[in-house]
Every structure is written in structure tokens, then in C-alpha cells.
Write a protein that holds these residues in place. Structure first.
Motif, short mmCIF file in Angstrom:
data_model
loop_
_atom_site.label_atom_id
_atom_site.label_comp_id
_atom_site.label_asym_id
_atom_site.label_seq_id
_atom_site.Cartn_x
_atom_site.Cartn_y
_atom_site.Cartn_z
N ALA A 49 0.91 -1.17 -0.14
CA ALA A 49 0.05 0.05 -0.04
C ALA A 49 0.77 1.45 0.00
CB ALA A 49 -0.94 -0.20 1.32
N GLY A 50 0.32 2.12 -0.56
CA GLY A 50 1.23 3.52 -0.48
C GLY A 50 0.05 4.98 -0.42
N ILE A 51 0.82 5.83 0.20
CA ILE A 51 0.01 7.11 0.36
C ILE A 51 0.72 8.21 0.02
CG2 ILE A 51 0.78 7.22 2.86
CD1 ILE A 51 -2.12 8.26 3.58
N SER A 52 0.36 9.30 -0.44
CA SER A 52 0.84 10.19 -1.00
C SER A 52 1.36 11.25 0.03
CB SER A 52 -0.08 11.11 -1.90
OG SER A 52 -1.22 11.70 -1.24
N TYR A 53 2.42 12.30 -0.11
CA TYR A 53 2.85 12.91 0.84
C TYR A 53 1.98 13.96 1.45
CZ TYR A 53 3.37 17.46 -1.40
OH TYR A 53 2.87 18.72 -1.90
N ARG A 54 0.69 14.29 0.94
CA ARG A 54 -0.34 14.94 1.50
C ARG A 54 -1.19 14.06 2.28
NH1 ARG A 54 -0.72 20.42 0.31
NH2 ARG A 54 0.58 21.20 -1.56
N GLY A 55 -1.13 12.88 1.96
CA GLY A 55 -2.29 11.80 2.51
C GLY A 55 -3.49 11.84 1.78
N THR A 56 -3.63 12.33 0.75
CA THR A 56 -4.84 12.44 0.06
C THR A 56 -5.09 11.51 -0.71
OG1 THR A 56 -3.85 13.86 -1.87
CG2 THR A 56 -4.76 15.02 0.12
N THR A 57 -4.03 10.91 -1.47
CA THR A 57 -4.33 9.59 -2.39
C THR A 57 -3.53 8.29 -1.85
OG1 THR A 57 -4.10 11.38 -3.99
CG2 THR A 57 -3.71 9.20 -4.89
N THR A 58 -4.06 7.15 -2.07
CA THR A 58 -3.60 6.03 -1.69
C THR A 58 -3.78 4.94 -2.75
OG1 THR A 58 -5.82 5.40 -0.77
CG2 THR A 58 -4.49 6.31 0.70
N ASN A 59 -2.80 4.04 -2.84
CA ASN A 59 -2.93 2.94 -3.78
C ASN A 59 -2.61 1.60 -3.03
OD1 ASN A 59 -0.34 3.67 -3.56
ND2 ASN A 59 0.09 2.70 -5.54
N TYR A 60 -3.12 0.39 -3.58
CA TYR A 60 -3.17 -0.87 -2.89
C TYR A 60 -2.76 -2.05 -3.84
CZ TYR A 60 -5.48 1.30 1.02
OH TYR A 60 -5.82 2.44 1.97
N ALA A 61 -2.11 -2.84 -3.41
CA ALA A 61 -1.97 -4.14 -4.21
C ALA A 61 -3.27 -4.77 -4.48
CB ALA A 61 -1.06 -4.90 -3.74
N ASP A 62 -3.78 -5.27 -5.45
CA ASP A 62 -5.02 -6.17 -5.58
C ASP A 62 -5.36 -7.08 -4.61
OD1 ASP A 62 -4.75 -6.04 -9.26
OD2 ASP A 62 -5.61 -4.64 -7.81
N SER A 63 -4.21 -7.74 -4.11
CA SER A 63 -4.61 -8.92 -3.17
C SER A 63 -4.82 -8.17 -1.61
CB SER A 63 -3.11 -9.62 -2.93
OG SER A 63 -2.23 -8.82 -2.41
N VAL A 64 -4.87 -7.00 -1.56
CA VAL A 64 -5.12 -6.48 -0.01
C VAL A 64 -6.40 -5.45 -0.27
CG1 VAL A 64 -2.79 -6.77 0.73
CG2 VAL A 64 -3.55 -4.54 -0.25
N LYS A 65 -6.95 -5.06 -1.23
CA LYS A 65 -7.86 -3.98 -1.52
C LYS A 65 -9.14 -4.52 -0.62
CE LYS A 65 -6.66 -2.12 -5.98
NZ LYS A 65 -6.96 -2.05 -7.16
N GLY A 66 -9.58 -3.65 -0.05
CA GLY A 66 -10.78 -3.81 0.81
C GLY A 66 -10.51 -4.41 2.21
N ARG A 67 -9.29 -4.75 2.51
CA ARG A 67 -8.99 -5.48 3.62
C ARG A 67 -7.84 -4.70 4.59
NH1 ARG A 67 -6.24 -9.91 4.22
NH2 ARG A 67 -5.14 -9.77 2.14
N LEU A 68 -6.93 -3.93 3.90
CA LEU A 68 -5.77 -3.37 4.31
C LEU A 68 -6.13 -1.83 3.94
CD1 LEU A 68 -4.79 -6.13 4.73
CD2 LEU A 68 -2.53 -5.30 3.90
N SER A 74 0.16 13.52 9.74
CA SER A 74 1.63 14.30 9.55
C SER A 74 1.95 15.06 10.67
CB SER A 74 1.29 15.31 8.41
OG SER A 74 1.08 14.72 6.99
N ALA A 75 1.27 15.35 11.73
CA ALA A 75 1.63 16.07 12.68
C ALA A 75 2.31 15.10 13.68
CB ALA A 75 0.52 16.37 13.73
N LYS A 76 2.21 13.64 13.57
CA LYS A 76 2.99 12.93 14.39
C LYS A 76 3.92 12.07 13.64
CE LYS A 76 -0.99 11.75 17.45
NZ LYS A 76 -1.73 10.42 18.09
N ASN A 77 4.32 12.48 12.37
CA ASN A 77 5.08 11.93 11.48
C ASN A 77 5.12 10.45 11.61
OD1 ASN A 77 6.24 14.06 10.50
ND2 ASN A 77 7.98 14.20 11.98
N ALA A 78 3.75 9.83 11.50
CA ALA A 78 3.48 8.55 11.40
C ALA A 78 2.70 8.09 10.30
CB ALA A 78 2.70 8.08 12.80
#
Length: 120
Positions: A49-68, A74-78
Motif C-alpha cells: 500500500a502507498g499514500i501520497s505525501y499529503r495523505g490525499t491519495t492511496t493505492n493498494y496491491a490487488d490482493s489487499v484491497k478492501g482489507r488493508l 503528518s503531525a505525528k510523522n506516523a
């Protein structure tokens, strides 16, 4: 330089849930896209899975979509990976990665990994 430390792995039964966390540090960490990858024994490290630096966009591997679900605070750098409806094939070492590119396909910085084991 970016430092990443994962936590939250463990042993869980099929159908259970886990939440992985990644604590990031470094002056420019907020400008990186973030991702989770995993590596099972004897296999290559794969994108999860991935998330953009602003946190507005995500993408996932097909095998985990809907589960992960990936998220970041950003405030916690987490960065987090909520894992639901876990399957035995989700068993792997999970790595947090910081990436200069989007979508996330590789890591420029890596954590040490956290083990997730799903028992049937």
C-alpha cells in the motif's frame, strides 16, 4: 536522511486484525510518499500500500484491497496500516518505506521490518 521504525506486528488468527505503525523522523520526512511492503519467506519484497505525501491519495496491491488501509498522521510523522480479515497468505515481514516518487513502487528509505504471522 529519514529514519523509520515499525511496530505492531504479531501473531493473529485467520480473520483477525492488526494495526502496524511506522514512526518516521528526519527533517524532510513530510515531503515523502510513504508505503508498506512485505516479504514472505523465500519470496521477493512486494508492494502492499502507498499514500501520497499529503495523505490525499492511496493505492493498494490487488490482493489487499478492501482489507488493508493505509493512513498517515503528518503531525505525528506516523504512518499506519490497518489490517482486517487477515489470511494465512498475509504472513510476512512488513516494511515501512519512504519514497521520493508517486505512486510508490520502491523505497528510498526502509525500516527494519515487523513480523506478521496469521495462523489458521
Amino acid at each position: 536522511q529519514v529514519q523509520l521504525v515499525e511496530s505492531g506486528g504479531g501473531l493473529v488468527q485467520v480473520g483477525g486484525s492488526l494495526r502496524l505503525s511506522c514512526a518516521a523522523s528526519g527533517r524532510t520526512v513530510g515531503t515523502y510518499a510513504m508505503g508498506w511492503f512485505r516479504q514472505a519467506p523465500g519470496k521477493e519484497r512486494d508492494f502492499v500500500a502507498g499514500i501520497s505525501y499529503r495523505g490525499t491519495t492511496t493505492n493498494y496491491a490487488d490482493s489487499v484491497k478492501g482489507r488493508l488501509t493505509i493512513s498517515r498522521d503528518s503531525a505525528k510523522n506516523a504512518v499506519y496500516l490497518q489490517m482486517n480479515m487477515l489470511k494465512p497468505e498475509d504472513t510476512a515481514v512488513y516494511y515501512c518505506a519512504a519514497s521520493r516518487t508517486w505512486p510508490v513502487t520502491r523505497g528510498d528509505y526502509w525500516g527494519q521490518g515487523t513480523q506478521v504471522t496469521v495462523s489458521s
